[in-house]
Enzyme design. Structure first.
Site, mmCIF file in Angstrom:
data_model
loop_
_atom_site.group_PDB
_atom_site.id
_atom_site.type_symbol
_atom_site.label_atom_id
_atom_site.label_comp_id
_atom_site.label_asym_id
_atom_site.label_seq_id
_atom_site.Cartn_x
_atom_site.Cartn_y
_atom_site.Cartn_z
ATOM 1 N N HIS A 123 43.325 37.161 43.432
ATOM 2 C CA HIS A 123 43.726 38.571 43.404
ATOM 3 C C HIS A 123 42.702 39.487 44.082
ATOM 4 C CE1 HIS A 123 41.242 38.717 39.612
ATOM 5 N NE2 HIS A 123 40.960 39.927 40.066
ATOM 6 N N ASP A 130 44.645 31.471 40.338
ATOM 7 C CA ASP A 130 43.951 32.711 40.719
ATOM 8 C C ASP A 130 42.596 32.414 41.361
ATOM 9 O OD1 ASP A 130 43.692 35.415 41.125
ATOM 10 O OD2 ASP A 130 42.882 35.828 39.130
ATOM 11 N N GLY A 134 35.572 44.388 39.178
ATOM 12 C CA GLY A 134 34.559 44.130 40.197
ATOM 13 C C GLY A 134 33.795 42.846 39.928
ATOM 14 N N ASN A 135 33.839 42.369 38.658
ATOM 15 C CA ASN A 135 33.223 41.090 38.304
ATOM 16 C C ASN A 135 34.079 39.899 38.740
ATOM 17 O OD1 ASN A 135 31.618 42.561 35.670
ATOM 18 N ND2 ASN A 135 30.584 40.884 36.717
ATOM 19 N N SER A 136 35.355 40.147 39.020
ATOM 20 C CA SER A 136 36.280 39.067 39.346
ATOM 21 C C SER A 136 35.759 38.224 40.502
ATOM 22 C CB SER A 136 37.652 39.639 39.716
ATOM 23 O OG SER A 136 38.255 40.244 38.599
#
Length: 476
Positions: free
Chosen positions: A113, A143, A215-217
């Site tokens: 994503h 993902d 933003g950590n993704s």
């Protein structure tokens, strides 16, 4: 002066000296050298060393994508043709995420994503150098995605074994929340093996309370050895920010997906051709299984590896290649991660006996592996739960209408009396009843004979609902 008094004076003097030396030592000795503080200081020191070692392999990912809205009347008639806009408004949308370098020649692992539908992807390294990246492969079902930048000799963090994780282990999350580069948060493993979260099709998440924010993704979750044990993917939040529950794809799954994306450009998943559902304590009792663990096979695809191997509907899978199977999500992941062409051994329970069946893994042709949640309705009355149910013989011509296979056999529910025991069971019009108490139902006559023999208030049936087959305990 007597000898006794002299001895007392000398003893008092010695005790005073010893007490003075002890007090002087405690006052002048630095606190950190006292053993009680050592166990606190050493982990703190090791955390900082972990951050120094891992941070250079963590990157910031910024993307730009084109977003288009449907045309409005204002768009269509703002100007006459040829100036009218029949496509709606378009604009550029920017977003940020994280990633981790997985090879020194520029491969970066992140979330699907983060880079989904991106027109432009930029990767910023720890030393603030920025490079344009291209997508090597992406997998929406887990993902995860792999992108690449044209750089050599990059720092790479080691991988850890996520199967060895224990609830309560310390972990660090490193990433770029809200664009704040290389932010580090600490927490513990809150749970492992989380499925049915609703984030991806294949779920086996690590749950952590380490602060994870937008933003950590795509950033790594690391253990106290500085090893990657997960890829941060999502948070559970009512506000959009951190609320103490974050999820990460376990490293053992992420590595398999990463290797497949780099080698094939896509994910090649294993398949054996079965439909399963979780085993409840009630179902275990009805299948005469003492320990309520495993998954029930509710259907076997013809000409599939499972069919060729001899697996049957009603078999309960206890182990898959030596690993205990406690729920359908675990089996789904194990099958998907198996190498195509490999042979695996399944330990099954069938009619009171335990067998081992070998199956050769094939490539998944489509999403044919399905898992069904167990349905169970209860009520206080002890009547026949099928009372008030009207059925008709299943004909092949009905298959398309109810989502069944023309080769299926059974009876179709066409009427349920309001207020009857059958209304409270969870059955629906159009359900195809294929078995009652493990006996095959071929016709309405079989159905009537089966229910006449039943003397209990809870009945085990096999239902086909829209093409999905599952066992169900009907209780009145």
């Amino acid at each position: 002066m007597t000898k006794r008094k002299l001895s007392l004076i000398i003893l008092t003097f010695l005790i005073g000296c010893l007490a003075g030396i002890t007090i002087f030592y405690l006052i002048t000795t630095p606190r950190q050298s006292i053993p009680i503080y050592k166990d606190i200081i050493e982990p703190v020191k090791s955390f900082s060393e972990i951050v120094k070692a891992v941070s250079p392999s963590v990157v910031n990912i910024s993307t730009t994508r084109t977003v288009q809205s449907p045309p409005t009347l204002e768009d269509l008639f703002e100007f006459l043709p040829p100036y009218g806009n029949s496509q709606g408004k378009k604009w550029k949308e920017m977003s940020m995420g994280s990633g981790v370098i997985v090879s020194n020649d520029g491969y970066v692992l992140t979330n699907y994503h983060v880079v989904e539908q991106a027109d432009d992807i930029r990767v910023t390294l720890y030393n603030r150098r920025t490079f344009k990246a291209s997508i090597i492969g992406a997998d929406s079902k887990t993902d995860l995605a792999v992108i690449k930048i044209d750089v050599k000799d990059l720092p790479v963090a080691p991988w850890g074994d996520s199967d060895q994780l224990q609830v309560g282990d310390f972990v660090l999350a490193i990433g770029n929340p809200y664009g704040l580069t290389h932010t580090v948060t600490m927490g513990i493993i809150s749970a492992v093996g989380r499925a049915d979260v609703g984030i991806a099709d294949y779920e086996d998440f690590i749950q952590t309370d380490a602060a994870i924010n937008p933003g950590n993704s795509g950033g790594p979750l690391v253990n106290i050895k500085g090893e990657i044990i997960g890829i941060n993917t999502a948070i559970f939040s009512r506000t959009g920010g951190y609320q103490g529950i974050g999820f990460a794809v376990p490293s053992n799954m992420a590595r398999i997906i990463k290797d497949s994306l780099i080698k094939e450009g896509k994910v090649v998943r294993g398949w054996i051709g079965i439909m399963v559902q979780d085993l409840t304590a009630e179902l275990a009792e009805r299948f005469n299984l003492k320990e309520p663990y495993g998954v029930i096979i509710t259907d076997v695809t013809k000409q599939s590896p499972a069919y060729s191997g001899g697996l049957k509907r009603g078999d309960i899978i206890l182990e898959y290649d030596g690993k205990q199977v406690t729920e359908s999500a675990i089996l789904k992941n194990l099958v998907a991660q198996s190498k195509v062409g490999s042979v695996v051994n399944l330990k099954i329970f069938r009619d009171g006996q335990v067998y081992t069946i070998s199956v050769t893994i094939a490539q998944l042709p489509s999403e044919q592996f399905q898992e069904i949640k167990t349905l169970k309705k209860t009520a206080d009355k002890t009547e026949n739960p099928l009372k008030g149910l009207s059925v008709i013989d299943f004909e092949p011509s009905m298959a398309k209408q109810i989502g069944a296979d023309p080769d299926d056999r059974g009876v179709v529910v066409y009427k349920i009396e309001p207020g009857s025991p059958a209304e409270n069971t969870g059955l629906k019009k159009g359900d195809l009843i294929m078995e009652i108490e493990r006996q095959k139902i071929q016709s309405a006559s079989d159905f009537q004979k089966a229910i006449q023999k039943i003397s209990r208030s809870d009945i085990l049936v096999l239902i086909n609902r829209g093409g999905k087959k599952f066992y169900m305990i009907l209780s009145s």
